[in-house]
Design an enzyme around this catalytic site. Structure first.
Site, PDB file in Angstrom:
ATOM      1  N   MET A  93      29.817 -26.220   0.018  1.00 26.26           N
ATOM      2  CA  MET A  93      29.490 -27.119  -0.869  1.00 26.26           C
ATOM      3  C   MET A  93      29.897 -28.595  -0.114  1.00 26.26           C
ATOM      4  O   MET A  93      30.241 -29.593  -1.143  1.00 26.26           O
ATOM      5  CB  MET A  93      30.088 -27.062  -2.292  1.00 26.26           C
ATOM      6  N   ARG A  94      29.880 -28.623   0.984  1.00 19.48           N
ATOM      7  CA  ARG A  94      30.056 -29.992   1.765  1.00 19.48           C
ATOM      8  C   ARG A  94      28.772 -30.481   2.450  1.00 19.48           C
ATOM      9  O   ARG A  94      28.207 -29.604   3.082  1.00 19.48           O
ATOM     10  CB  ARG A  94      31.318 -29.971   2.710  1.00 19.48           C
ATOM     11  N   LEU A  96      27.362 -31.908   5.860  1.00 18.91           N
ATOM     12  CA  LEU A  96      27.897 -31.920   7.281  1.00 18.91           C
ATOM     13  C   LEU A  96      27.426 -33.346   8.115  1.00 18.91           C
ATOM     14  O   LEU A  96      26.325 -33.601   7.565  1.00 18.91           O
ATOM     15  CB  LEU A  96      27.599 -30.806   7.987  1.00 18.91           C
ATOM     16  N   ASN A 110      21.730 -21.710   6.424  1.00 23.16           N
ATOM     17  CA  ASN A 110      21.754 -21.790   5.314  1.00 23.16           C
ATOM     18  C   ASN A 110      20.935 -21.164   4.212  1.00 23.16           C
ATOM     19  O   ASN A 110      19.735 -20.892   4.628  1.00 23.16           O
ATOM     20  CB  ASN A 110      21.925 -23.271   4.907  1.00 23.16           C
ATOM     21  N   HIS A 112      19.322 -21.370   0.594  1.00 20.42           N
ATOM     22  CA  HIS A 112      19.327 -22.241  -0.662  1.00 20.42           C
ATOM     23  C   HIS A 112      18.595 -21.597  -1.793  1.00 20.42           C
ATOM     24  O   HIS A 112      17.490 -20.939  -1.454  1.00 20.42           O
ATOM     25  CB  HIS A 112      18.329 -23.426  -0.159  1.00 20.42           C
ATOM     26  N   ASP A 148      19.014 -29.541   2.959  1.00 21.44           N
ATOM     27  CA  ASP A 148      17.935 -28.649   2.551  1.00 21.44           C
ATOM     28  C   ASP A 148      16.645 -29.103   3.007  1.00 21.44           C
ATOM     29  O   ASP A 148      15.712 -28.741   2.493  1.00 21.44           O
ATOM     30  CB  ASP A 148      18.024 -28.804   0.714  1.00 21.44           C
ATOM     31  N   GLU A 177      18.408 -13.525  -2.790  1.00 17.70           N
ATOM     32  CA  GLU A 177      19.231 -14.117  -1.677  1.00 17.70           C
ATOM     33  C   GLU A 177      20.022 -13.098  -0.808  1.00 17.70           C
ATOM     34  O   GLU A 177      19.809 -12.949   0.472  1.00 17.70           O
ATOM     35  CB  GLU A 177      20.330 -15.044  -2.147  1.00 17.70           C
TER      36      GLU A 177
HETATM   37  C1  GRF Z   1      23.934 -19.289  -3.700  1.00 12.43           C
HETATM   38  O1  GRF Z   1      23.064 -19.527  -4.790  1.00 12.43           O
HETATM   39  C2  GRF Z   1      23.410 -19.744  -2.640  1.00 12.43           C
HETATM   40  O2  GRF Z   1      22.058 -19.950  -2.516  1.00 12.43           O
HETATM   41  C3  GRF Z   1      23.950 -21.269  -2.579  1.00 12.43           C
HETATM   42  O3  GRF Z   1      25.187 -21.408  -3.372  1.00 12.43           O
HETATM   43  C4  GRF Z   1      25.531 -20.184  -3.962  1.00 12.43           C
HETATM   44  C5  GRF Z   1      26.307 -19.609  -3.386  1.00 12.43           C
HETATM   45  O4  GRF Z   1      26.714 -18.166  -4.159  1.00 12.43           O
HETATM   46  N1  GRF Z   1      23.936 -22.285  -1.485  1.00 12.43           N
HETATM   47  P1  GRF Z   1      27.766 -17.168  -3.305  1.00 12.43           P
HETATM   48  O5  GRF Z   1      29.024 -18.021  -3.064  1.00 12.43           O
HETATM   49  O6  GRF Z   1      27.253 -16.594  -2.011  1.00 12.43           O
HETATM   50  O7  GRF Z   1      27.915 -15.950  -4.390  1.00 12.43           O
END
Ligand code: GRF
Length: 217
Positions: A93-94, A96, A110, A112, A148, A177
């Site tokens: 969550m940072r 870069l 990444n 998303h 993104d 994901e």
């Molecule tokens: C996921 O939804 C990912 O797509 C987003 O942040 C969330 C992270 O979830 N970037 P986790 O920590 O992988 O469970």
């Protein structure tokens, strides 16, 4: 099999995508190994999962550094210490710095939780419901300096149903994901996909791989 690519995973929290990558890397012939998990938060639950899998972990808190450049340099030191070849962001969550993203360009990906370029940033499931789309999903993309904005390697679509809340939609997207991130990482690790002049290039045999077109739900 040729040597597996050394992958470091960057997390900030739960780490379920990281876990999906760790599990995939246990499969014989998977072309990547997870050599370390790095978090900016010491309380990230994913660190415990990594440790339980005997994977080295490290914490570098952004609060301990005067600016983004210093923080990113510290991240880079850890990555180099692990002889990292590929960086996989998984809920990191940072933002870069451009210097860091340039250094890892083509080697950092990444996940998303939206079909980019729709719904960048945070609260993507709320954004999707507010927009009234019928298809939502997730994207694995190369990381470039713009948030993104990097080119997509692989995407999966999921339906949005009338009764969806952000939470139910998030759960459906998260399953997708976990399905595509290991496949996209494998494609990068074994050279089926690369970044060339800012575009994603697939090798000819990948063009027949349905994962790149429409991963099954
Ligand atoms: C996921 O939804 C990912 O797509 C987003 O942040 C969330 C992270 O979830 N970037 P986790 O920590 O992988 O469970």
């Amino acid at each position: 099999m040729t040597t597996r690519k050394r992958v470091a995973v960057l997390i900030s929290g739960r780490g379920s995508n990281m876990t999906a990558l760790i599990e995939a890397a246990k499969i014989p012939n998977y072309p990547a190994e997870i050599v370390g998990v790095l978090s900016n938060r010491s309380d990230a639950v994913g660190l415990e999962t990594a440790a339980a899998n005997s994977i080295p972990t490290a914490v570098r808190s952004h609060r301990d550094f005067p600016d983004r450049n210093a923080f990113d340099a510290a991240l880079d030191d850890v990555l180099r210490g692990w002889n990292t070849e590929i960086v996989a962001l998984a809920g990191f969550m940072r933002l870069l710095t451009p210097q860091f993203t340039e250094r890892w360009l083509g080697r950092m990906i990444n996940i998303h939780p939206a079909l980019l370029p729709s719904f960048k940033g945070l609260h993507t499931h709320e954004q999707a419901l507010a927009a009234g789309v019928h298809l939502h999903g997730c994207t694995v993309h190369f990381v470039t300096p713009g948030m993104d904005e990097g080119p997509a390697i692989m995407q999966a679509a999921v339906p949005v149903v009338q009764s969806d809340t952000p939470d139910t939609l998030a759960a459906r997207v998260l399953k997708a994901e976990h399905r595509i991130y290991p496949r996209a990482l494998a494609a990068l690790a074994d050279g089926r996909v690369s970044l060339v002049d800012g575009r994603v290039m697939l090798t000819p045999d990948s063009l027949n791989d349905e994962a790149f077109v429409w991963p099954k739900l």
